[in-house]
Design an enzyme around this catalytic site. Structure first.
Site, PDB file in Angstrom:
ATOM      1  N   GLY A  24      98.061  68.682  36.990  1.00 29.80           N
ATOM      2  CA  GLY A  24      97.967  69.103  35.606  1.00 29.80           C
ATOM      3  C   GLY A  24      98.787  70.344  35.369  1.00 29.80           C
ATOM      4  O   GLY A  24      99.556  70.783  36.233  1.00 29.80           O
ATOM      5  N   GLY A  25      98.601  70.924  34.195  1.00 32.34           N
ATOM      6  CA  GLY A  25      99.385  72.094  33.850  1.00 32.34           C
ATOM      7  C   GLY A  25      99.042  73.307  34.682  1.00 32.34           C
ATOM      8  O   GLY A  25      99.835  74.252  34.766  1.00 32.34           O
ATOM      9  N   ASP A 142      88.568  72.695  26.277  1.00 32.52           N
ATOM     10  CA  ASP A 142      89.652  71.773  26.630  1.00 32.52           C
ATOM     11  C   ASP A 142      89.093  70.385  26.930  1.00 32.52           C
ATOM     12  O   ASP A 142      89.467  69.748  27.920  1.00 32.52           O
ATOM     13  CB  ASP A 142      90.426  72.311  27.838  1.00 32.52           C
ATOM     14  CG  ASP A 142      91.827  71.688  27.950  1.00 32.52           C
ATOM     15  OD1 ASP A 142      92.308  71.118  26.943  1.00 32.52           O
ATOM     16  OD2 ASP A 142      92.438  71.767  29.032  1.00 32.52           O
TER      17      ASP A 142
END
Length: 335
Positions: A24-25, A142
């Site tokens: 992921g980021g 999120d």
């Protein structure tokens, strides 16, 4: 130090990284083995960009620790369990329970949307997780399909990745004016920053997630970031037709005014009714469709049913009464 094995790496002298599960980021997630306890775990490795300044690298490490602390504060069957936090080679790692089955985003990409009953079950599980997190002063911020793990086969939904969570009383790690999160699933009050975001912002994200679960995409997906921001804050909200019976819940969760947004308790009541709908159609809902009540609240016990009264012998019928006797009237003497 990081030790290279034949096909795996060993960190902190204990955790063997066996295979990469995803990226992921904010890092890479590995399937790993805790060699001390002999159990399978998931390890999230924070990948630091070498181009970052010392202050930016420090912020990344602090954010990793913030994620671990936020998740560790909240204990719930539908929230990921954090086992440990270690550093190896000045790089932080979060050791978590391993949930076999992949994310909801993986499921949507692999097999397409889920039916409304299963989406309702996922929503119930996430509402329980969010309610517990909010009670502990933690906002997830999120919530999206990539951060919901689906245990296979037919198991629980698990909320993970508290990387940008906001913890009550903690110092913010976000620079002034910066935005963190996934715009397609972010509440309008967080976009506009006109008012402090509260638990209601996570409920908005749940509404967008339910839309994605049954249709494959957020209703706010656009070709550009500017288009997404405009759709969230200004455009008419059009939930997908695939929502079907979920539509009243989705519309309530996607109210732009946080004060008018559907609350967690009412949303759960409505979703439970939808998740149980298959039973009325003649088949038993799956475990994922109807999660058990697993948070602090307990379902009310049914009222006791009084035992049946013992059978009684019928009363004998009364004997027939004799006909009334009429005394003869004496004849009156003549004249």
């Amino acid at each position: 130090m990081l030790t290279e094995g034949e096909n795996a790496r060993l960190i902190a002298g204990r955790y063997r990284l066996d295979a990469r599960l995803g990226r992921g980021g904010m890092g890479v997630v590995w399937r790993a083995t805790d060699q001390l306890l002999g159990r399978r775990v998931a390890v999230k490795e924070m990948v630091l960009d070498p181009a970052l300044s010392l202050d930016e690298a420090r912020l990344q490490r602090e954010r990793t620790l913030r994620e671990a602390r936020a998740a560790a504060q909240v204990k719930h069957p539908h929230i990921i369990v954090v086992h440990d936090v270690v550093e190896d080679g000045e790089r932080p790692y979060i050791v978590m329970e391993l949930v076999e089955g992949g994310s909801l985003a993986d499921r949507l990409a692999r097999t397409g949307p889920v039916d409304p009953a299963e989406a309702a079950g996922i929503g119930i599980a996430l509402l329980g997780a969010l309610r517990t997190a909010h009670a502990a002063g933690v906002l997830h911020r999120d919530l999206k399909p990539a951060n919901v793990l689906l245990e296979a086969p037919g198991g629980r939904a698990v909320l993970t990745d508290f990387g940008i969570a906001q913890v009550s009383g903690a110092t913010t790690l976000t620079a002034t004016g910066a935005f963190v999160g996934s715009p397609e699933y972010t509440a309008p009050e967080r976009m506009s920053a006109q008012s402090p975001a509260g638990p209601e912002s996570d409920l908005w994200s749940l509404g967008a997630l339910l839309c994605a679960a049954v249709s494959g995409a957020s209703p706010f997906r656009r070709d550009s970031l500017g288009g997404v921001l405009h759709a969230v804050v200004y455009d008419e909200i059009r939930p997908p037709a695939a929502c079907g019976p979920l539509l009243p819940v989705v519309r309530g969760l996607l109210e732009r005014d946080p004060a008018a947004r559907l609350g967690a308790d009412r949303a759960e009541e409505m979703l439970r009714a939808l998740a149980l709908a298959p039973a009325a159609a003649g088949h038993t809902p799956t475990r994922r469709c109807v999660p058990e009540v697993s948070d602090a609240r307990t379902a009310p016990e049914p009222a006791p049913v009084p035992p049946p009264e013992p059978a009684r012998e019928p009363a004998p019928e009364p004997a027939p009464r004799p006909a009334a006797q009429t005394a003869p009237v004496p004849a009156r003497p003549a004249g």
